[in-house]
Write an enzyme that holds these catalytic residues in place. Structure first.
Site, short mmCIF file in Angstrom:
data_model
loop_
_atom_site.label_atom_id
_atom_site.label_comp_id
_atom_site.label_asym_id
_atom_site.label_seq_id
_atom_site.Cartn_x
_atom_site.Cartn_y
_atom_site.Cartn_z
CG ASP A 157 -1.69 1.20 1.46
OD1 ASP A 157 -2.33 1.65 0.49
OD2 ASP A 157 -1.70 1.74 2.59
CG ASP A 185 -1.82 7.44 1.01
OD1 ASP A 185 -0.80 7.78 0.39
OD2 ASP A 185 -2.97 7.76 0.65
#
Length: 188
Positions: A27, A29
């Site tokens: 991922d 963020d």
């Protein structure tokens, strides 16, 4: 700890495991960097978590592909930041799009693009709901509390190895049972 030192440690860590994932998915963020892209401007120079780039470089050196699965309302900012950090070319798949569904859609697309089976993937994310959903697909998934770091990386490699060995033992048990049943029916 500098990028080269992190890379060396990550490579040493990988050498301790007999089996490694074929693809590691991240991922963005609060996993590779400590912010949400939609709260930033393209003009800024982003900073990744301290161990992130060294881990990515170690994976590439080891010949393990890396990909991105990120839900973001501002994919243009995310892609700009990847370019600014000289990371964009490292990823074999970049699934960065706004989606109200779980990350399973990202993983279906990554699987289609790479051909790597879900049980050969390792995934790092900061959200429990994503870890839960993707784990159900057969992907070894690790929740990171403060971004990806060497500790989370070690945990991921260990869990992947453990999952792989469990699957292999179950296959072996099934083959042994099937062979025994097959042998006994042939003798009758």
């Amino acid at each position: 700890m500098g990028e080269e030192k992190v890379k060396e440690e990550a490579l040493q860590m990988m050498a301790m495991f007999q089996v490694l994932p074929r693809l590691v998915v991240f991922d963005l963020d609060y996993t590779l960097w400590p912010f949400y892209c939609e709260c930033r401007s393209k003009r800024e120079m982003p900073s990744p978590y301290p161990h992130a780039k060294g881990i990515l470089c170690a994976l590439k050196d080891k010949g393990i592909d890396v990909a991105i699965a990120s839900r973001s309302p501002t994919p243009d900012i995310a892609k700009t930041f990847l370019e600014k950090l000289s990371l964009k070319s490292m990823f074999v798949a970049q699934e960065i799009f706004s989606s109200w569904s779980h990350k399973t859609e990202h993983f279906q697309r990554i699987h289609s693009r790479t051909g790597v089976p879900f049980n050969s993937m390792l995934f790092f994310d900061d959200e429990d709901r994503n870890i839960e959903a993707v784990s159900k697909m057969g992907v070894t998934s690790i929740l990171v509390g403060n971004g990806v770091n060497l500790g989370a990386f070690r945990q991921g490699l260990a869990k992947f190895s453990e999952n792989y060995n469990t699957v292999e033992k179950n296959k072996q048990r099934w083959r042994t049972k099937f062979t025994k049943d097959g042998d006994s029916s042939e003798k009758k």
